[in-house]
Design an enzyme around this catalytic site. Structure first.
Site, PDB file in Angstrom:
ATOM      1  N   LYS A 156       0.880  -1.175   0.000  1.00 40.86           N
ATOM      2  CA  LYS A 156       0.000   0.000   0.000  1.00 40.86           C
ATOM      3  C   LYS A 156       0.917   1.224   0.000  1.00 40.86           C
ATOM      4  O   LYS A 156       1.214   1.791   1.045  1.00 40.86           O
ATOM      5  CB  LYS A 156      -0.911   0.002   1.229  1.00 40.86           C
ATOM      6  CG  LYS A 156      -2.278  -0.614   0.950  1.00 40.86           C
ATOM      7  CD  LYS A 156      -3.194  -0.530   2.133  1.00 40.86           C
ATOM      8  CE  LYS A 156      -4.027   0.723   2.149  1.00 40.86           C
ATOM      9  NZ  LYS A 156      -5.048   0.818   1.134  1.00 40.86           N
TER      10      LYS A 156
HETATM   11  N1  PMP Z   1      -7.582  -2.537  -3.500  1.00 39.39           N
HETATM   12  C1  PMP Z   1      -7.084  -1.307  -3.328  1.00 39.39           C
HETATM   13  C2  PMP Z   1      -6.427  -0.643  -4.483  1.00 39.39           C
HETATM   14  C3  PMP Z   1      -7.199  -0.669  -2.079  1.00 39.39           C
HETATM   15  O1  PMP Z   1      -6.709   0.556  -1.898  1.00 39.39           O
HETATM   16  C4  PMP Z   1      -7.849  -1.334  -1.024  1.00 39.39           C
HETATM   17  C5  PMP Z   1      -7.990  -0.654   0.304  1.00 39.39           C
HETATM   18  N2  PMP Z   1      -6.886  -0.917   1.126  1.00 39.39           N
HETATM   19  C6  PMP Z   1      -8.347  -2.614  -1.254  1.00 39.39           C
HETATM   20  C7  PMP Z   1      -8.197  -3.199  -2.506  1.00 39.39           C
HETATM   21  C8  PMP Z   1      -9.029  -3.383  -0.157  1.00 39.39           C
HETATM   22  O2  PMP Z   1      -8.105  -3.729   0.826  1.00 39.39           O
HETATM   23  P1  PMP Z   1      -8.536  -3.997   2.330  1.00 39.39           P
HETATM   24  O3  PMP Z   1      -9.706  -4.892   2.288  1.00 39.39           O
HETATM   25  O4  PMP Z   1      -7.345  -4.635   2.927  1.00 39.39           O
HETATM   26  O5  PMP Z   1      -8.866  -2.681   2.916  1.00 39.39           O
END
Ligand code: PMP
Length: 305
Positions: A156
């Site tokens: 991220k």
């Molecule tokens: N894809 C992207 C590009 C994101 O930014 C997120 C948010 N973190 C997700 C998927 C979903 O991830 P999570 O369920 O871990 O929040």
């Protein structure tokens, strides 16, 4: 613009609890200029017992470390220490249902060289579901997700979100609620800040890992499907397949589980309230507050040893 803090708001910054209004960042930080930072998006909830619980906190802080390592950023924190700091920030801000944003960023450095230290901030605020609570009108984006050969896409990383912002703003400029991005091969990848699933003939489908951020909510949806005996398949998906679906939804920590009304102006065949996707949405809402699944006939199975 939303208000994220006031004069009383406290954040965690490099080991201390400080007022948000008094915290500063160096304008010569590599993070400011090059998007070279990593972060997490986490939620805490007031559970059915009235306690404050950070949902899947170990998984989120493990991913923060994974993201920092992927970008060669020094990372000397333990998950337990950051979790304890986060609970303290929540307490000091009197928050139970909150969005939590840890950010690891670089010191002053205008070169591309590695740093010997990082900074960490943990901010919290109240935040409604990121994509609202109404069914979404989604369009195929003209932007593709970053190529995994150009970016560490399982991290991220702050800079990746320029792609998300462009896609989301394009969708809104065209009268839609949100974008769906494809990968560099034209297959369905994910939303700007959420993973996607679609439902067809009583079965769920989601893009395989490889060209997506494999979300923690996506993993939770897979767990829920497993527990409820809902068949789910991870595979390569085309936008045409999504158009033929009975239903579809986005899932992410900030967005939670939110259904789609239409995709590229094609309405979904099934009424949202009659879909398995809706059952999953409810099960997720129950799970984060530690409530037993309350869907008749879909109680969690007791494992008899
Ligand atoms: N894809 C992207 C590009 C994101 O930014 C997120 C948010 N973190 C997700 C998927 C979903 O991830 P999570 O369920 O871990 O929040």
């Amino acid at each position: 613009m939303a208000s994220y803090y006031n004069e009383n708001t406290v954040i965690y910054l490099d080991g201390a609890f400080v007022k948000s209004s008094e915290a500063t960042i160096d304008l010569y930080s590599q993070s400011m200029h090059y998007g070279y930072a990593v972060f997490e998006g986490i939620r805490s909830y007031k559970t059915v017992n009235g306690e404050t619980k950070i949902f899947k906190e170990q998984a989120h802080f493990a991913r923060l470390k994974h993201s920092a390592d992927a970008l060669n950023m020094p990372y000397s924190y333990t998950a337990d220490e950051l979790i304890a700091a986060t609970y303290e920030v929540l307490k000091r801000n009197n928050l139970q249902d909150a969005y939590i944003r840890p950010l690891v960023y670089a010191p002053a450095n205008m070169s591309f060289n590695k740093n010997t230290a990082s900074h960490i901030a943990i901010q919290t605020w109240e935040m409604a579901p990121f994509l609202g609570d109404k069914l979404l009108r989604v369009m195929t984006s003209s932007f593709q997700r970053p190529n995994p050969k150009g970016f560490k896409i399982t991290a991220k990383a702050a800079g990746h979100y320029v792609n998300s912002i462009l896609a989301s703003q394009e969708a809104k400029a065209n009268g839609f609620d949100e974008a769906l991005l494809t990968d560099m091969n034209g297959f369905v990848a994910e939303g700007p800040g959420a993973n996607m699933f679609y439902e067809k003939d009583g079965k769920l489908f989601t893009p395989s890992a490889g060209n997506i951020l494999p979300g923690i909510t996506r993993a939770t949806v897979l767990e829920i499907c497993n527990e409820l005996g809902i068949e789910v398949q991870e595979k390569q998906i085309t936008t045409d397949e999504v158009k033929q679906a009975d239903a579809a939804f986005f899932c992410g920590t900030a967005a939670e589980v939110i259904g789609w009304e239409s995709f590229d102006n094609t309405l979904f065949k099934k009424e949202w309230n009659k879909t398995l996707s809706r059952i999953i949405q409810k099960a997720y809402a129950d799970r984060v507050i530690e409530k037993e699944i309350s869907i008749p006939g879909k109680e969690r199975k007791e494992v008899v040893v």
